[in-house]
Enzyme design. Structure first.
Site, short mmCIF file in Angstrom:
data_model
loop_
_atom_site.label_atom_id
_atom_site.label_comp_id
_atom_site.label_asym_id
_atom_site.label_seq_id
_atom_site.Cartn_x
_atom_site.Cartn_y
_atom_site.Cartn_z
N GLY A 39 1.56 47.54 5.21
CA GLY A 39 1.55 48.68 6.12
C GLY A 39 2.76 49.57 6.06
O GLY A 39 2.75 50.67 6.61
N GLY A 184 15.04 66.10 16.06
CA GLY A 184 13.75 66.16 15.38
C GLY A 184 12.72 65.26 16.03
O GLY A 184 12.91 64.75 17.14
N MET A 320 7.46 64.53 5.06
CA MET A 320 7.35 63.07 5.09
C MET A 320 6.43 62.68 6.24
O MET A 320 6.88 62.39 7.36
CB MET A 320 8.73 62.42 5.22
CG MET A 320 9.58 62.59 3.98
SD MET A 320 11.15 61.69 4.10
CE MET A 320 11.83 61.98 2.45
N HIS A 323 -0.03 61.03 7.08
CA HIS A 323 -1.33 61.58 6.69
C HIS A 323 -1.23 62.41 5.41
O HIS A 323 -2.19 62.50 4.66
CB HIS A 323 -1.97 62.39 7.83
CG HIS A 323 -1.06 63.34 8.52
ND1 HIS A 323 -0.10 62.95 9.42
CD2 HIS A 323 -0.97 64.70 8.47
CE1 HIS A 323 0.53 64.01 9.90
NE2 HIS A 323 0.03 65.07 9.32
N HIS A 446 -16.79 72.55 28.72
CA HIS A 446 -15.98 72.80 29.92
C HIS A 446 -16.18 71.66 30.91
O HIS A 446 -17.31 71.22 31.13
CB HIS A 446 -16.43 74.12 30.57
CG HIS A 446 -15.76 74.38 31.89
ND1 HIS A 446 -14.47 74.82 31.99
CD2 HIS A 446 -16.23 74.23 33.17
CE1 HIS A 446 -14.15 74.95 33.26
NE2 HIS A 446 -15.20 74.60 34.01
#
Length: 468
Positions: A39, A184, A320, A323, A446
């Site tokens: 992972g 950031g 970076m 996705h 809505h």
């Protein structure tokens, strides 16, 4: 010696997705991971654990700040069980890691645990933790080794008081005062986690605003909201020293006028970006070129200068983002299969998972102005939505930038509840080169937060937003 059609080095989102797509396309595939869990950074010490803590801290914040107005009364004092919060985060990580292992088995991908290093362009040595090793042969190799946190030359990361995001995700206590160096995405997300849990949080940023790579309007709104929540900001400040004095940290920084400020806290989170990680790969033995900044050099097909070796994700140029790495993993697999895939890098969305969330795709106003592109802008405030009033999430807005002549959508920038999910609507529209009018004529359920996208499109089309 085991032989494979494709070997993938690194099992983060780019690597494991590349391996799965290669296997789906009929390649005999291997994946090499030096850590005992699959992972990569994202699942183990990045995207997933940080979102688990963001969600847990959000629940706590709502309980102490908003439950009463919703008519929910909890007898007794609401307390934080920080140990359980961290344990839950670990459980979420374990579930995701187990899911990747299942996918490797399902797709008959051979997993090698150990450090992968090139012996030449077609042979990879896998060195295990006990120093034993084996060599495999691969017709093609995909480098997907990701990135590591960056630091500044004068900062010593002791990982006790002066920490990175990795340590911030497994702290033993809630900081009294957390000083975040860098305004950031990572710093703000983790800063908000501890802000909600009661920490004083100060953010020191070299640039004149936080999230400087995103549209200035988003930065201004997020600053306003986070200040309201209690976060302190020192923008246009250059950190010049960080000292661990045993019981805490002392940070000195110069403002734009050269005046020095001193901040004292118990932890300093260094969040100044990430760097490509290729340590131990022995790229020189394969003849792969790397730039002065440590980026693996590739062509438009993500092929290195060595024809059978490709690279994806954080080790190559570009944002970076997990996705982005996933898209590149699929892209390379399909290139190897003789297909003709494409990636539109302009349409890779960026997200900040604070609350409110921040999301964007396409060009910012600053970029359009710099390029001399004539554009029109439409925006809509979240506070004007019935859904936002119902949930109490009234901060933020949606802004759509469209070509002044053709009305094609050039950029979408949003801050508010669930914008991390809403941005997919903008990506879809822009992938098919929709105009602002196209979006404005689509029916939106809505009441939803997504109605803000339609209203912003109406405003961009001809200033005819209905609810503003």
């Amino acid at each position: 010696m085991s032989s494979f059609d494709v070997a993938v080095i690194g099992s983060g989102p780019g690597g494991y997705v590349a391996a799965i797509r290669c296997a789906q396309l009929g390649f005999k595939t291997a994946i090499i991971e030096k850590y005992p869990t699959l992972g990569g950074t994202c699942l183990n010490v990045g995207c997933i654990p940080s979102k688990a803590l963001l969600d847990s801290s959000h629940h706590y914040h709502d309980a102490i700040s908003h439950f009463k107005e919703h008519g929910i009364e909890i007898p007794g004092e609401i307390k934080i069980n920080f140990e359980q919060m961290i344990a839950r985060k670990g459980s979420v990580v374990d579930q995701n890691v187990s899911g990747i292992k299942y996918l490797m088995d399902k797709n008959k991908i051979t997993v090698f645990e150990g450090l992968g290093s090139f012996e030449d362009a077609t042979h990879i040595k896998v060195t295990k933790s006990d120093n034993s090793s084996e060599t495999i042969e691969a017709k093609y190799t995909i480098i997907a080794t990701g990135s590591k946190p960056s630091t500044l030359p004068f900062i010593k990361l002791d990982k006790e008081r002066v920490i990175t995001s990795t340590e911030a995700l497994k702290m033993k206590e809630i900081p009294k005062h957390l000083i975040v160096i860098g305004g950031g995405v990572i710093g703000l997300e983790l800063g908000q986690v501890y802000l909600r849990l009661g920490s004083q949080v100060s953010v020191v940023e070299f640039m004149d605003r936080i999230i400087p790579g995103m549209d200035a309007g988003l930065s201004k709104e997020l600053t306003k909201v986070l200040k309201k929540q209690g976060m302190k900001f020192y923008t246009s400040h250059k950190v010049k020293s960080v000292e661990n004095n045993g019981s805490g940290v002392v940070i000195q920084a110069d403002d734009a006028k050269g005046q020095t400020i001193t901040l004292e806290g118990d932890y300093a989170l260094v969040s100044v970006g990430r760097r490509p990680f290729t340590d131990g790969l022995a790229l020189d033995k394969a003849g792969v070129k790397v730039s002065d900044r440590g980026i693996v050099e590739t062509n438009d097909h993500l092929q290195t200068n060595v024809s059978n070796i490709y690279a994806i994700g954080d080790v190559v140029k570009g944002a970076m983002l997990a996705h982005k790495a996933e898209e590149e993993g699929v892209f390379v697999a399909e290139i190897l299969a003789g297909q003709k895939p494409h990636i539109n890098y302009n349409l890779i969305p960026g997200v900040v998972y604070t609350w409110p969330e921040v999301a964007a795709v396409g060009k910012t106003e600053e970029q359009l102005k710099e390029a001399g592109v004539e554009y029109k802008a439409g925006s809509f405030p979240m506070k004007a939505l019935g859904r936002s009033r119902a949930s109490g999430d009234t901060d933020g807005f949606v802004k759509i930038l469209a070509d002044a002549k053709t009305d094609e959508v050039l950029g979408v920038h949003m801050i508010g509840a669930r914008t991390a999910d809403l941005i997919a609507e903008a990506v879809t529209a822009m992938e098919f080169r929709a105009s602002a009018e196209d979006i404005s004529r689509m029916s939106h359920a809505h009441p939803t937060y997504a109605e803000a996208v339609k209203e912003a499109a109406l405003d961009a089309t001809d200033k005819r937003s209905i609810h503003m």
